[in-house]
Motif scaffolding. Sequence first.
Motif, PDB file in Angstrom:
ATOM      1  N   ALA A  31     -96.972 -40.357  -1.298  1.00 43.29           N
ATOM      2  CA  ALA A  31     -97.578 -41.641  -1.635  1.00 43.29           C
ATOM      3  C   ALA A  31     -97.865 -42.429  -0.356  1.00 43.29           C
ATOM      4  N   PRO A  32     -98.969 -43.179  -0.328  1.00 40.96           N
ATOM      5  CA  PRO A  32     -99.289 -43.952   0.883  1.00 40.96           C
ATOM      6  C   PRO A  32     -98.167 -44.876   1.330  1.00 40.96           C
ATOM      7  N   GLU A  33     -97.422 -45.451   0.377  1.00 39.02           N
ATOM      8  CA  GLU A  33     -96.352 -46.366   0.770  1.00 39.02           C
ATOM      9  C   GLU A  33     -95.189 -45.651   1.448  1.00 39.02           C
ATOM     10  N   ARG A  34     -95.110 -44.318   1.305  1.00 38.30           N
ATOM     11  CA  ARG A  34     -94.099 -43.543   2.013  1.00 38.30           C
ATOM     12  C   ARG A  34     -94.648 -43.024   3.352  1.00 38.30           C
ATOM     13  N   VAL A  35     -95.894 -42.572   3.334  1.00 34.36           N
ATOM     14  CA  VAL A  35     -96.465 -41.931   4.518  1.00 34.36           C
ATOM     15  C   VAL A  35     -96.885 -42.948   5.572  1.00 34.36           C
ATOM     16  N   ASP A  36     -97.599 -43.993   5.162  1.00 28.49           N
ATOM     17  CA  ASP A  36     -98.209 -44.907   6.133  1.00 28.49           C
ATOM     18  C   ASP A  36     -97.199 -45.595   7.055  1.00 28.49           C
ATOM     19  N   PRO A  37     -96.065 -46.129   6.529  1.00 27.60           N
ATOM     20  CA  PRO A  37     -95.114 -46.759   7.447  1.00 27.60           C
ATOM     21  C   PRO A  37     -94.532 -45.782   8.465  1.00 27.60           C
ATOM     22  N   ALA A  38     -94.277 -44.528   8.046  1.00 27.95           N
ATOM     23  CA  ALA A  38     -93.757 -43.528   8.977  1.00 27.95           C
ATOM     24  C   ALA A  38     -94.768 -43.250  10.077  1.00 27.95           C
ATOM     25  N   VAL A  39     -96.026 -43.088   9.696  1.00 26.00           N
ATOM     26  CA  VAL A  39     -97.068 -42.821  10.684  1.00 26.00           C
ATOM     27  C   VAL A  39     -97.242 -44.017  11.616  1.00 26.00           C
ATOM     28  N   TRP A 231     -88.674 -46.977   7.558  1.00 24.50           N
ATOM     29  CA  TRP A 231     -89.753 -47.055   8.548  1.00 24.50           C
ATOM     30  C   TRP A 231     -90.282 -48.471   8.724  1.00 24.50           C
ATOM     31  N   HIS A 232     -89.892 -49.398   7.837  1.00 21.23           N
ATOM     32  CA  HIS A 232     -90.293 -50.794   7.976  1.00 21.23           C
ATOM     33  C   HIS A 232     -89.385 -51.567   8.927  1.00 21.23           C
ATOM     34  N   ARG A 233     -88.453 -50.899   9.544  1.00 21.24           N
ATOM     35  CA  ARG A 233     -87.468 -51.497  10.469  1.00 21.24           C
ATOM     36  C   ARG A 233     -86.472 -52.400   9.746  1.00 21.24           C
ATOM     37  N   THR A 234     -86.216 -52.157   8.473  1.00 23.05           N
ATOM     38  CA  THR A 234     -85.162 -52.872   7.770  1.00 23.05           C
ATOM     39  C   THR A 234     -83.834 -52.581   8.453  1.00 23.05           C
ATOM     40  N   PRO A 235     -83.022 -53.610   8.749  1.00 18.98           N
ATOM     41  CA  PRO A 235     -81.757 -53.365   9.447  1.00 18.98           C
ATOM     42  C   PRO A 235     -80.866 -52.387   8.683  1.00 18.98           C
ATOM     43  N   PHE A 236     -80.248 -51.485   9.401  1.00 14.04           N
ATOM     44  CA  PHE A 236     -79.321 -50.522   8.813  1.00 14.04           C
ATOM     45  C   PHE A 236     -77.996 -51.207   8.536  1.00 14.04           C
TER      46      PHE A 236
END
Length: 252
Positions: A31-39, A231-236
């Motif tokens: 899905a774009p919402e999974r692929v696009d942030p990683a790319v 991939w959105h840089r959400t804090p771990f």
Amino acid sequence: MSDASGPPPVQNHFDTDVAERYDTPGEGEFAPERVDPAVDRLAELAEGGRALEFAVGTGRIALPLAARGVPVHGIDLSPAMVERMRAKPGGTGVDTVIGDFTTTRVPGEFSLVYLVFNTVMNVTTQDGQVECFVNAAAHLGRGGRFVVEVGVPELRRLPRGQKLVPFHVGEREWAFDLYEPATQRSSSNYVRVADGRGSLRSVPFRYVWPAELDLMARIAGMRLVHRWEDWHRTPFGDESEKHVSVWEKTVD
């Protein structure tokens, strides 16, 4: 042939049958919402340099990353998966070597090596996972980055004495994980019914903790520079179910 004293070779669990059903265009991990942030993140981390994907598969990440102008190379153990990638638009532009990403070398130096979607756990020994980090570092120049996306082991979901955790229940397909806490071995198991016949596919893993990965990186001459939940840089944090970790090579 591998040295008998070293880690066993990674087994190919992605044959033609799996490769034919692997892609789910526009859905799930595709899905774009999974692929696009990683790319997006990987393109930033490449900083205009060359990228190498360990376990490039059918090009889920490699192809859109290459379309951004990043020169992408790949290593994968499965000829069937790579054949499917090469049949896609742009697939022949991702130069790919068939081999075990813990030991296979690609010529040249890279600014980014990445390994996504839990694939580091397909390496089923600790020694083999260390070799993965060593191999990544060997491809990087000083200051280059190694990125791993992997889940946090879900042992908190296991009551005492239980080893099985289901993660998909459908009308004709069921899937569950089995855990062996004493050895950190696990497996994902897929039961499928088609045309009145049942089948079972089991893929072994070795689950690994974030701190353990940091030590592997240190052994390979790298240090942690980022760890996010996604991939959105959400804090771990304590409740994070996975992490995207970035290590930087600190030695020549």
